[in-house]
Motif scaffolding. Structure first.
Motif, short mmCIF file in Angstrom:
data_model
loop_
_atom_site.label_atom_id
_atom_site.label_comp_id
_atom_site.label_asym_id
_atom_site.label_seq_id
_atom_site.Cartn_x
_atom_site.Cartn_y
_atom_site.Cartn_z
N TRP A 1 0.83 -1.20 0.00
CA TRP A 1 0.00 0.00 0.00
C TRP A 1 0.86 1.25 0.00
CZ3 TRP A 1 -3.76 -1.93 4.32
CH2 TRP A 1 -4.86 -2.60 3.73
N GLN B 1 -2.91 5.00 1.13
CA GLN B 1 -3.73 3.80 1.29
C GLN B 1 -3.60 3.24 2.70
OE1 GLN B 1 -1.99 1.75 -2.11
NE2 GLN B 1 -4.01 1.67 -3.10
N ARG C 1 -5.71 5.30 4.93
CA ARG C 1 -7.12 4.98 4.71
C ARG C 1 -7.49 3.64 5.36
NH1 ARG C 1 -8.32 5.01 -1.41
NH2 ARG C 1 -10.36 4.36 -0.60
N LEU D 1 -10.31 1.88 3.88
CA LEU D 1 -9.83 0.84 2.98
C LEU D 1 -9.72 -0.47 3.75
CD1 LEU D 1 -8.77 0.25 0.13
CD2 LEU D 1 -6.47 0.85 0.94
#
Length: 244
Positions: free
Chosen positions: A107, A111, A114, A140
């Motif tokens: 990631w 990301q 998230r 995420l």
């Protein structure tokens, strides 16, 4: 049992694999990297698990604080993790675009942040507070989370770094405010996980403290992953323009 005999696995990558009870006999393992949940690891007849754990605690004093049953230690852990992430976000801001760089298929920094939004919603709000609200859309989740859209996640979300950081700041403030008044008895109580089919259903039966530790551990572990990758970017090991 799968058996690999006299095969060249140099350069191989095993991702999200269960290697429990694996035996590596007569192997050549030079410059190898093992990153994951490792217990009872025996190397040439020596169990190195305790050494690894002690060294990690020495390098990262927040780890024993996270494992503690003392609310004061957990409060200290939360504050330290917030400071660690604040320093890393400041580092990211110094290089526009850095938040989007992925190293080795991991990631990106954005990301990762998230994902921690999702961790807070699922393991803190849901499991520690008993909230049944939908998750923050920008969160995420991992691939194993079922029905992500039905639980509030938006797979098309594309927030800016500042939008993610704003939500993260609100969440961390919420957790620290709750933890400021939490007692040992409250932490030892069963987690008030709502009786529905939303993630993580397997948290039922755990204590509030166990769920809180999941949040803090995720904060610590993913911070380490993020810093590791930022270091690689800054040494020119990624595709960020100007670093190669």
């Amino acid at each position: 049992m799968r058996r690999f005999l006299d095969e060249d696995l140099s350069g191989a990558e095993f991702r999200e694999c269960d290697l429990s009870n694996a035996r590596l006999v007569g192997v050549v393992m030079q410059d190898a990297v093992i990153d994951g949940l490792v217990t009872h690891l025996v190397v040439n007849g020596v169990d190195v698990t305790a050494y690894v754990e002690e060294e990690l605690d020495r390098r990262h004093p927040v780890r024993p604080l996270i494992r503690s049953d003392d609310p004061d230690d957990l409060r200290r852990a939360a504050r330290q993790l917030r400071a660690d992430w604040a320093a890393t976000v400041a580092r990211i801001r110094r290089t526009p675009g850095l938040e989007h760089v992925s190293v080795g298929g991991e990631w990106s920094a954005e990301q990762t942040l998230r994902h921690l939004v999702f961790v807070h919603d699922s393991w803190f709000r849901r499991c520690c507070l008993g909230s049944s609200e939908l998750f923050t859309p920008m969160g995420l989740g991992i691939e194993g989370v079922p029905d992500r859209e039905a639980q509030g996640l938006d797979p098309s979300a594309d927030p800016t770094l500042e939008e993610v950081v704003e939500v993260r700041d609100q969440q961390v403030t919420e957790l620290e405010g709750w933890l400021d008044t939490a007692t040992a008895e409250q932490l030892a109580a069963p987690a008030p996980v709502p009786d529905d089919d939303r993630w993580p259903t397997y948290a039922r039966g755990r204590s509030v403290a166990q769920c809180l530790r999941t949040v803090l551990t995720e904060e610590h572990e993913h911070h380490g992953f993020c810093v590791r990758d930022l270091d690689l970017v800054e040494t020119g090991a990624s595709g960020l323009p100007g670093t190669g």
